[in-house]
Design a protein around this motif. Structure first.
Motif, short mmCIF file in Angstrom:
data_model
loop_
_atom_site.label_atom_id
_atom_site.label_comp_id
_atom_site.label_asym_id
_atom_site.label_seq_id
_atom_site.Cartn_x
_atom_site.Cartn_y
_atom_site.Cartn_z
N HIS A 1 41.41 12.45 -48.69
CA HIS A 1 41.45 12.91 -50.08
C HIS A 1 41.74 11.74 -51.02
CE1 HIS A 1 41.30 16.79 -48.26
NE2 HIS A 1 42.50 16.68 -47.73
N ASN B 1 34.53 19.19 -53.88
CA ASN B 1 34.94 20.26 -52.98
C ASN B 1 36.18 19.88 -52.19
OD1 ASN B 1 32.89 21.97 -53.78
ND2 ASN B 1 31.45 21.20 -52.26
N THR B 2 36.32 18.59 -51.85
CA THR B 2 37.50 18.16 -51.11
C THR B 2 38.76 18.31 -51.95
OG1 THR B 2 37.18 15.86 -51.82
CG2 THR B 2 36.19 16.51 -49.72
N ARG C 1 41.64 6.27 -46.09
CA ARG C 1 40.89 7.04 -45.09
C ARG C 1 41.28 6.65 -43.67
NH1 ARG C 1 34.88 6.89 -47.94
NH2 ARG C 1 35.09 8.82 -49.15
#
Length: 274
Positions: free
Chosen positions: A163, A3-4, A157
């Motif tokens: 992402h 989903n990201t 991150r």
């Protein structure tokens, strides 16, 4: 986990069928006509099978065995072709970068930046890629375990970019061959990121006496099938209309007209596993 990617990549249609996604294209951008032709044909295949597709092409090859090896048609020329593929074919695009100074430049043309396996520990490079805000696909070093790639994920991150994708491409023991350890797929998925199997590079035979990398393309189906059975989120497959004439990595690429049959088989395996 996908989903990201849906949110971060334009034209990336994540299906609800549990299907894997595909990163595919030529090893290196050789010209506009060929890039558009490959992208158009692969997108048509993926649309029929509901496989989300990201077009892959290197704008420049930096890791070559010999000084006279083909490296590209020019950075800006190749990057503009990648941009055109994304706009005209309507798919996300990815290319690899090799130095931190390339990150911002390449990010102007593509949707995803890829970190080559040999460079996956280069902190400055990872941070530069993260700072573009693009999706960062980090290839696992041939010299590392899947578990150790958590540090690479953290670097991206902690630079403010959530992402991240990890890609396995086998392990090398210095004897002109690579071995795939499928334990690396769940190990890297434990970091909460999509994990891709780089099928074609895993079949390279590097460091040949000729200075030209060899390969075992007859095992593409084997490596891809096992990866899907294990639960890989995506596959990375380099493909070309005529691998024998490709200007880079032709020895391990999949002939374009064989991709459709392979994808059909892999979708059946994924369905069976689900």
């Amino acid at each position: 986990m996908l989903n990201t990617l849906t949110a971060a990549l334009p034209n990336f249609a994540h299906t609800n069928s549990g299907q894997f996604f595909l990163m595919a294209g030529p090893c290196v951008i050789e010209g506009e006509e060929m890039a558009l032709r490959i992208a158009e044909q692969v997108r048509a295949m993926c649309d029929r099978l509901q496989i989300p597709f990201i077009f892959k092409g290197s704008y420049r090859k930096a890791n070559r065995s010999r000084l006279d090896s083909f490296t590209g048609i020019g950075d800006e020329t190749a990057l503009k072709i990648l941009q055109k593929v994304g706009r005209e074919i309507g798919v996300p695009t990815v290319t690899d970068i090799h130095e931190s100074g390339e990150a911002a430049m390449a990010a102007e043309y593509v949707d995803m930046l890829q970190i080559p396996a040999f460079l996956c520990r280069q902190t400055e490079l990872l941070v530069a890629a993260a700072n573009t805000g693009k999706v960062v696909n980090i290839k696992k070093g041939q010299f590392l375990s899947g578990e150790s790639m958590g540090f690479a994920v953290d670097k991206v991150r902690q630079s403010g970019n959530p992402h991240v994708i990890l890609t396995d491409r086998g392990n090398s023991f210095g004897y002109s061959d690579l071995v795939v350890d499928y334990r690396n797929i769940p190990a890297m998925q434990s970091f909460g990121v999509p994990v891709v199997m780089d099928v074609t590079h895993s079949l390279q035979e590097p460091n040949q006496s000729s200075g030209v990398t060899g390969g075992k393309p007859q095992l593409i189906q084997t490596i891809a099938s096992a990866a899907i059975a294990v639960g890989a989120d995506g596959l990375f497959i380099e493909t070309h209309p005529t691998p024998a004439t490709a200007k880079s990595d032709g020895a391990n690429m999949l002939q374009l007209d064989r991709l459709q049959t392979l994808l059909e088989r892999l979708t059946r395996i994924r369905e069976a596993v689900r």
